[in-house]
Motif scaffolding. Structure first.
Motif, PDB file in Angstrom:
ATOM      1  N   VAL A 242      18.810   3.944   2.593  1.00 53.60           N
ATOM      2  CA  VAL A 242      18.236   4.121   1.258  1.00 53.60           C
ATOM      3  C   VAL A 242      19.006   3.267   0.251  1.00 53.60           C
ATOM      4  CG1 VAL A 242      17.948   5.795  -0.628  1.00 53.60           C
ATOM      5  CG2 VAL A 242      17.365   6.431   1.721  1.00 53.60           C
ATOM      6  N   GLY A 243      18.289   2.751  -0.753  1.00 50.71           N
ATOM      7  CA  GLY A 243      18.936   1.979  -1.799  1.00 50.71           C
ATOM      8  C   GLY A 243      18.165   2.067  -3.103  1.00 50.71           C
ATOM      9  N   SER A 244      18.534   1.203  -4.027  1.00 48.24           N
ATOM     10  CA  SER A 244      17.847   1.131  -5.320  1.00 48.24           C
ATOM     11  C   SER A 244      17.571  -0.326  -5.676  1.00 48.24           C
ATOM     12  CB  SER A 244      18.695   1.789  -6.412  1.00 48.24           C
ATOM     13  OG  SER A 244      19.984   1.194  -6.475  1.00 48.24           O
ATOM     14  N   SER A 245      17.397  -1.150  -4.648  1.00 47.25           N
ATOM     15  CA  SER A 245      17.181  -2.579  -4.868  1.00 47.25           C
ATOM     16  C   SER A 245      15.789  -2.840  -5.428  1.00 47.25           C
ATOM     17  CB  SER A 245      17.380  -3.336  -3.545  1.00 47.25           C
ATOM     18  OG  SER A 245      16.565  -2.792  -2.522  1.00 47.25           O
ATOM     19  N   GLY A 246      15.613  -4.044  -5.988  1.00 48.48           N
ATOM     20  CA  GLY A 246      14.332  -4.377  -6.609  1.00 48.48           C
ATOM     21  C   GLY A 246      14.180  -3.678  -7.946  1.00 48.48           C
ATOM     22  N   ARG A 247      12.942  -3.394  -8.323  1.00 47.57           N
ATOM     23  CA  ARG A 247      12.669  -2.749  -9.608  1.00 47.57           C
ATOM     24  C   ARG A 247      12.651  -1.229  -9.424  1.00 47.57           C
ATOM     25  NH1 ARG A 247      10.648  -6.910 -13.153  1.00 47.57           N
ATOM     26  NH2 ARG A 247      10.362  -5.293 -14.724  1.00 47.57           N
ATOM     27  N   ALA A 248      13.760  -0.669  -9.003  1.00 49.07           N
ATOM     28  CA  ALA A 248      13.883   0.778  -8.842  1.00 49.07           C
ATOM     29  C   ALA A 248      14.781   1.330  -9.933  1.00 49.07           C
ATOM     30  CB  ALA A 248      14.454   1.112  -7.470  1.00 49.07           C
ATOM     31  N   THR A 249      14.487   2.546 -10.383  1.00 50.25           N
ATOM     32  CA  THR A 249      15.292   3.161 -11.436  1.00 50.25           C
ATOM     33  C   THR A 249      16.463   3.953 -10.869  1.00 50.25           C
ATOM     34  OG1 THR A 249      13.807   5.074 -11.433  1.00 50.25           O
ATOM     35  CG2 THR A 249      13.341   3.316 -13.016  1.00 50.25           C
ATOM     36  N   GLY A 250      16.494   4.128  -9.556  1.00 48.53           N
ATOM     37  CA  GLY A 250      17.574   4.850  -8.898  1.00 48.53           C
ATOM     38  C   GLY A 250      17.338   4.856  -7.406  1.00 48.53           C
ATOM     39  N   PRO A 251      18.322   5.276  -6.614  1.00 50.61           N
ATOM     40  CA  PRO A 251      18.170   5.258  -5.161  1.00 50.61           C
ATOM     41  C   PRO A 251      17.084   6.223  -4.678  1.00 50.61           C
ATOM     42  CG  PRO A 251      20.197   6.392  -5.793  1.00 50.61           C
ATOM     43  CD  PRO A 251      19.653   5.775  -7.035  1.00 50.61           C
ATOM     44  N   HIS A 252      16.206   5.728  -3.857  1.00 59.36           N
ATOM     45  CA  HIS A 252      15.164   6.538  -3.229  1.00 59.36           C
ATOM     46  C   HIS A 252      14.493   5.689  -2.156  1.00 59.36           C
ATOM     47  CE1 HIS A 252      12.640   4.145  -5.949  1.00 59.36           C
ATOM     48  NE2 HIS A 252      11.590   4.530  -5.221  1.00 59.36           N
ATOM     49  N   LEU A 253      13.714   6.326  -1.299  1.00 58.94           N
ATOM     50  CA  LEU A 253      12.932   5.606  -0.299  1.00 58.94           C
ATOM     51  C   LEU A 253      11.460   5.705  -0.650  1.00 58.94           C
ATOM     52  CD1 LEU A 253      12.757   4.100   2.471  1.00 58.94           C
ATOM     53  CD2 LEU A 253      12.294   6.344   3.477  1.00 58.94           C
ATOM     54  N   ASP A 254      10.797   4.570  -0.696  1.00 62.19           N
ATOM     55  CA  ASP A 254       9.343   4.495  -0.859  1.00 62.19           C
ATOM     56  C   ASP A 254       8.780   4.097   0.500  1.00 62.19           C
ATOM     57  OD1 ASP A 254       6.702   3.906  -1.436  1.00 62.19           O
ATOM     58  OD2 ASP A 254       7.143   2.807  -3.275  1.00 62.19           O
ATOM     59  N   TRP A 255       8.086   5.033   1.175  1.00 61.95           N
ATOM     60  CA  TRP A 255       7.503   4.794   2.510  1.00 61.95           C
ATOM     61  C   TRP A 255       6.004   4.623   2.382  1.00 61.95           C
ATOM     62  CZ3 TRP A 255       5.950   9.213   6.211  1.00 61.95           C
ATOM     63  CH2 TRP A 255       5.439   8.685   7.398  1.00 61.95           C
ATOM     64  N   ARG A 256       5.510   3.542   2.960  1.00 65.29           N
ATOM     65  CA  ARG A 256       4.077   3.256   2.900  1.00 65.29           C
ATOM     66  C   ARG A 256       3.504   3.046   4.302  1.00 65.29           C
ATOM     67  NH1 ARG A 256       3.159   0.097  -2.789  1.00 65.29           N
ATOM     68  NH2 ARG A 256       4.727   1.298  -3.943  1.00 65.29           N
ATOM     69  N   ILE A 257       2.209   3.350   4.445  1.00 66.25           N
ATOM     70  CA  ILE A 257       1.493   3.154   5.707  1.00 66.25           C
ATOM     71  C   ILE A 257       0.258   2.304   5.423  1.00 66.25           C
ATOM     72  CG2 ILE A 257       0.061   4.286   7.442  1.00 66.25           C
ATOM     73  CD1 ILE A 257       2.748   4.855   8.188  1.00 66.25           C
ATOM     74  N   ASN A 258       0.034   1.320   6.283  1.00 63.23           N
ATOM     75  CA  ASN A 258      -1.156   0.483   6.164  1.00 63.23           C
ATOM     76  C   ASN A 258      -1.939   0.446   7.462  1.00 63.23           C
ATOM     77  OD1 ASN A 258       0.142  -0.587   3.651  1.00 63.23           O
ATOM     78  ND2 ASN A 258      -1.491  -2.093   3.818  1.00 63.23           N
ATOM     79  N   TRP A 259      -3.254   0.264   7.344  1.00 62.93           N
ATOM     80  CA  TRP A 259      -4.087  -0.179   8.457  1.00 62.93           C
ATOM     81  C   TRP A 259      -4.596  -1.562   8.022  1.00 62.93           C
ATOM     82  CZ3 TRP A 259      -9.836  -0.078   8.873  1.00 62.93           C
ATOM     83  CH2 TRP A 259     -10.271  -0.541  10.123  1.00 62.93           C
ATOM     84  N   PHE A 260      -3.926  -2.616   8.495  1.00 58.91           N
ATOM     85  CA  PHE A 260      -4.117  -3.980   7.987  1.00 58.91           C
ATOM     86  C   PHE A 260      -3.897  -3.962   6.469  1.00 58.91           C
ATOM     87  CE2 PHE A 260      -6.663  -3.879  11.940  1.00 58.91           C
ATOM     88  CZ  PHE A 260      -5.914  -4.798  12.661  1.00 58.91           C
ATOM     89  N   ASP A 261      -4.896  -4.341   5.657  1.00 59.56           N
ATOM     90  CA  ASP A 261      -4.681  -4.361   4.209  1.00 59.56           C
ATOM     91  C   ASP A 261      -5.145  -3.079   3.526  1.00 59.56           C
ATOM     92  OD1 ASP A 261      -7.395  -4.728   4.548  1.00 59.56           O
ATOM     93  OD2 ASP A 261      -7.569  -6.388   3.134  1.00 59.56           O
ATOM     94  N   VAL A 262      -5.541  -2.088   4.319  1.00 62.44           N
ATOM     95  CA  VAL A 262      -5.974  -0.802   3.765  1.00 62.44           C
ATOM     96  C   VAL A 262      -4.747   0.088   3.603  1.00 62.44           C
ATOM     97  CG1 VAL A 262      -7.421   1.240   4.089  1.00 62.44           C
ATOM     98  CG2 VAL A 262      -8.236  -1.009   4.850  1.00 62.44           C
ATOM     99  N   ARG A 263      -4.485   0.501   2.376  1.00 60.81           N
ATOM    100  CA  ARG A 263      -3.301   1.315   2.075  1.00 60.81           C
ATOM    101  C   ARG A 263      -3.621   2.796   2.304  1.00 60.81           C
ATOM    102  NH1 ARG A 263      -3.603  -2.824  -1.843  1.00 60.81           N
ATOM    103  NH2 ARG A 263      -1.685  -4.060  -2.046  1.00 60.81           N
ATOM    104  N   LEU A 264      -2.839   3.433   3.162  1.00 58.92           N
ATOM    105  CA  LEU A 264      -3.101   4.807   3.581  1.00 58.92           C
ATOM    106  C   LEU A 264      -2.052   5.765   3.019  1.00 58.92           C
ATOM    107  CD1 LEU A 264      -3.832   3.995   7.340  1.00 58.92           C
ATOM    108  CD2 LEU A 264      -5.478   4.132   5.452  1.00 58.92           C
ATOM    109  N   ASP A 265      -2.336   7.057   3.130  1.00 59.98           N
ATOM    110  CA  ASP A 265      -1.455   8.090   2.600  1.00 59.98           C
ATOM    111  C   ASP A 265      -0.512   8.591   3.692  1.00 59.98           C
ATOM    112  OD1 ASP A 265      -0.225  10.255   1.456  1.00 59.98           O
ATOM    113  OD2 ASP A 265      -2.068  11.222   0.749  1.00 59.98           O
ATOM    114  N   PRO A 266       0.799   8.318   3.582  1.00 60.56           N
ATOM    115  CA  PRO A 266       1.739   8.796   4.598  1.00 60.56           C
ATOM    116  C   PRO A 266       1.728  10.310   4.773  1.00 60.56           C
ATOM    117  CG  PRO A 266       2.777   7.140   3.220  1.00 60.56           C
ATOM    118  CD  PRO A 266       1.476   7.487   2.568  1.00 60.56           C
TER     119      PRO A 266
END
Length: 276
Positions: A242-266
């Motif tokens: 876990v980190g806070s790199s990029g445009r993050a306001t504090g340390p956290h994990l953003d987890w994403r799931i895709n089916w190709f370019d379709v963004r799904l709900d983890p």
């Protein structure tokens, strides 16, 4: 011509019936037909599967994947055709969801409008992510269930959207987990590491893991990676921190799931029960 024994004839007919039955077996589907859902199907491996006229990869064990986007409103037609020509059609209707909408005023213009150099960098980042998400491998981990990549409080959910100074921004397409820098991030399912970039403009340390058939996990704002591109990983394996790199306001994990370019709900993916 010599006559074949009656028992042999009956046995041969039984083989033919069994083969036809397997080829035309009814498809199974996980039953989460919500906007943002990953849908896993299972059919006879020799059957051909089409979604709205487009071929869907079927694994050697008969598994396949498809998904609905956040705002999908149209019905989809799933067609399964056996080698003998038998056709099964199912209409899939995405169930509408309500999302959390927030309106925030008084945001500084320099935050709202990154400079030209930053925009160029964002464009390069997006090309790398898009290339990783076009991979259509033969892995079947997507059909074997997922676990949460981190133990932590969920602070952000899929589908939520903010309006800054009245301007709608991109909806949030992941699950945010609270954490401290260095907390372990685990692979939510078996897979292969497709990409790791430590310093993307918006998402900072960014890793993508392929789970097969276009299904992938993306981890954002990482502080470190413990695996390399091309490595095979197993469900529960430590892969990042876990980190806070990029445009993050504090340390956290953003987890994403895709089916190709379709963004799904983890969150929906975590509720999937593997088909048998």
């Amino acid at each position: 011509m010599a006559k074949l024994p009656a028992l042999f004839i009956v046995f041969t007919l039984m083989l033919g019936l069994t083969k036809t039955h397997v080829a035309s077996a009814k498809t199974q589907l996980t039953e989460q037909f919500f906007q943002g859902a990953l849908i896993v199907g299972k059919t006879a491996p020799e059957n051909r599967v089409m979604l709205n006229g487009k071929a869907i990869k079927v694994s050697a064990s008969g598994d396949y994947a498809l998904g609905f986007s956040r705002d999908e409103k149209n019905n989809s037609v799933l067609t399964i055709t056996s080698p003998s020509g038998e056709i099964e059609k199912r209409t899939l209707k995405p169930l509408k969801r309500e999302y959390n909408i927030q309106r925030i005023e008084g945001i500084a213009k320099k935050i709202m409008n990154p400079n030209k150099k930053a925009n160029i960098r964002v464009g390069e980042d997006n090309k790398k992510i898009k290339a990783a998400r076009t991979i259509d491998s033969n892995l079947t981990a997507f059909a074997q269930g997922f676990i949460a990549p981190i133990e932590g409080t969920i602070t952000g959910v899929y589908g939520s959207q903010r309006y800054y100074n009245g301007v709608p921004k991109w909806p949030h397409y992941g699950l945010d987990y609270a954490g401290n820098t260095g907390d372990p991030v685990k692979a939510p399912a078996d897979g292969v590491v497709l990409m790791y970039v430590p310093d993307m403009f918006y998402s900072g340390g960014t890793m993508i893991i392929d789970h097969g058939h276009g299904v992938s996990s993306t981890f954002l704002h990482l502080s470190d990676a413990y695996v390399n591109v091309g490595d095979k990983v197993v469900k529960g394996q430590l892969v990042a921190a876990v980190g806070s790199s990029g445009r993050a306001t504090g340390p956290h994990l953003d987890w994403r799931i895709n089916w190709f370019d379709v963004r799904l709900d983890p969150a929906l993916v975590l509720k999937l029960t593997p088909l048998k």
